[in-house]
Design an enzyme around this catalytic site. Structure first.
Site, PDB file in Angstrom:
ATOM      1  N   CYS A 102     -60.571 -39.230  23.840  1.00  0.00           N
ATOM      2  CA  CYS A 102     -59.112 -38.731  23.540  1.00  0.00           C
ATOM      3  C   CYS A 102     -58.807 -38.063  22.385  1.00  0.00           C
ATOM      4  O   CYS A 102     -59.345 -37.197  22.113  1.00  0.00           O
ATOM      5  CB  CYS A 102     -58.232 -39.776  24.200  1.00  0.00           C
ATOM      6  SG  CYS A 102     -56.729 -39.132  24.494  1.00  0.00           S
ATOM      7  N   HIS A 209     -59.962 -42.915  28.641  1.00  0.00           N
ATOM      8  CA  HIS A 209     -59.822 -44.385  28.120  1.00  0.00           C
ATOM      9  C   HIS A 209     -60.283 -45.257  29.275  1.00  0.00           C
ATOM     10  O   HIS A 209     -60.914 -45.011  30.242  1.00  0.00           O
ATOM     11  CB  HIS A 209     -58.486 -44.746  27.767  1.00  0.00           C
ATOM     12  CG  HIS A 209     -57.896 -44.041  26.667  1.00  0.00           C
ATOM     13  ND1 HIS A 209     -58.274 -44.201  25.310  1.00  0.00           N
ATOM     14  CD2 HIS A 209     -56.961 -42.924  26.674  1.00  0.00           C
ATOM     15  CE1 HIS A 209     -57.492 -43.262  24.599  1.00  0.00           C
ATOM     16  NE2 HIS A 209     -56.901 -42.694  25.286  1.00  0.00           N
TER      17      HIS A 209
HETATM   18  N1  GLN Z   1     -52.577 -37.985  20.273  1.00  0.00           N
HETATM   19  C1  GLN Z   1     -53.315 -37.218  21.374  1.00  0.00           C
HETATM   20  C2  GLN Z   1     -52.440 -36.831  22.111  1.00  0.00           C
HETATM   21  O1  GLN Z   1     -51.392 -37.119  22.663  1.00  0.00           O
HETATM   22  C3  GLN Z   1     -54.210 -38.406  21.768  1.00  0.00           C
HETATM   23  C4  GLN Z   1     -53.735 -39.352  22.191  1.00  0.00           C
HETATM   24  C5  GLN Z   1     -54.708 -40.500  22.798  1.00  0.00           C
HETATM   25  O2  GLN Z   1     -55.890 -40.755  22.158  1.00  0.00           O
HETATM   26  N2  GLN Z   1     -54.616 -41.498  23.873  1.00  0.00           N
HETATM   27  O3  GLN Z   1     -52.814 -35.757  22.800  1.00  0.00           O
END
Ligand code: GLN
Length: 254
Positions: A102, A209
């Site tokens: 992510c 995730h």
């Molecule tokens: N901050 C990033 C986004 O919102 C990644 C979020 C995350 O790692 N879940 O796209």
């Protein structure tokens, strides 16, 4: 029946910013690798690399970067580019695994564009991410992937990865970039492309995730085989892991 020979050496993991880039308990991914090695008598070493710390590209088989919120990503990105970029390129060039989840995935690419700034990325893969004002892409997700075998010459391994995604960024693949998989359920890179993640040799980025590896034991084993350069690992009793995978697929609807 002949026993599977033990790999000659320990799996050496470098956890990048484990305290900061660890949204949704992404640390569970490392625990999963550690457990599956330990159950087989394979050594496991994890080294944390935080702010300002350099890394040795030859000292680790797998570099891991978990997810994070925009503000945490910004902090890490500046440090990554300053103190770790060259080493990570050298590691990837010699065939080490680099796994980004992510926010970590987004930082493997060229950059992550917010409304008024671009957070720089490592440029390990030809992708760029743009933060959208539209709805966050949230929910259970399943993708279909095909990976090379332990040494990448072996039979391809096909499988389904199940996980959970929550991101504002939309990630666009460059002309030469290959997706990690095809979306069966959920949003993936953009919510529209039908593609999820990216893969360039040992560099893998994904929005999944879950944490990813506890939900997908087969993929954890593929990473271990690839990292250690072995074709086979001793089988484990995966009754619980298979049930978790089946449940993750069930809630994703595939
Ligand atoms: N901050 C990033 C986004 O919102 C990644 C979020 C995350 O790692 N879940 O796209």
């Amino acid at each position: 029946m002949a026993e599977t020979p033990l790999p000659q050496r320990a799996l050496r993991v470098c956890a990048l910013y484990p305290d900061v880039m660890n949204i949704y308990a992404d640390r569970g991914n490392l625990l999963m690798l550690e457990r599956r090695c330990a159950w087989r008598g394979i050594g496991f070493e994890v080294t944390a690399a935080g702010m300002g710390e350099g890394i040795d590209p030859a000292a680790h088989d797998l570099f891991y970067l978990g997810g994070g919120q925009d503000r945490d990503q910004r902090l890490c990105a500046l440090d990554l580019v300053d103190t770790k970029r060259d080493a990570l390129h050298a590691a990837a060039d010699r065939g080490a695994l680099v796994l980004g989840v992510c926010g970590g995935y987004q930082l493997l690419g060229h950059g992550y564009a917010l409304a008024d700034e671009v957070i720089p990325g490592l440029g390990l893969v030809d992708v760029e991410t743009i933060r959208s004002d539209g709805p966050r892409l949230i929910g259970n997700v399943a993708i279909e992937v095909e990976l090379g075998g332990g040494d990448d010459d072996a039979e391809p391994v096909r499988g389904v990865l199940a996980g959970f995604e929550n991101h504002a960024g939309r990630t666009l693949l460059g002309a030469d970039a290959l997706a990690l998989g095809r979306v069966l359920k959920g949003h993936g890179n953009t919510g529209r492309s039908g593609l999820e993640g990216v893969r360039r040799d040992g560099v893998i980025g994904t929005y999944l995730h879950g944490p990813l590896l506890p939900k997908n034991a087969w993929f954890a084993d593929w990473l271990i085989r690839r990292a250690l350069g072995v074709d086979e690992l001793a089988p484990l009793d995966d009754g619980l892991e298979d049930a978790a995978h089946a449940e993750a697929r069930r809630v994703a609807g595939v």
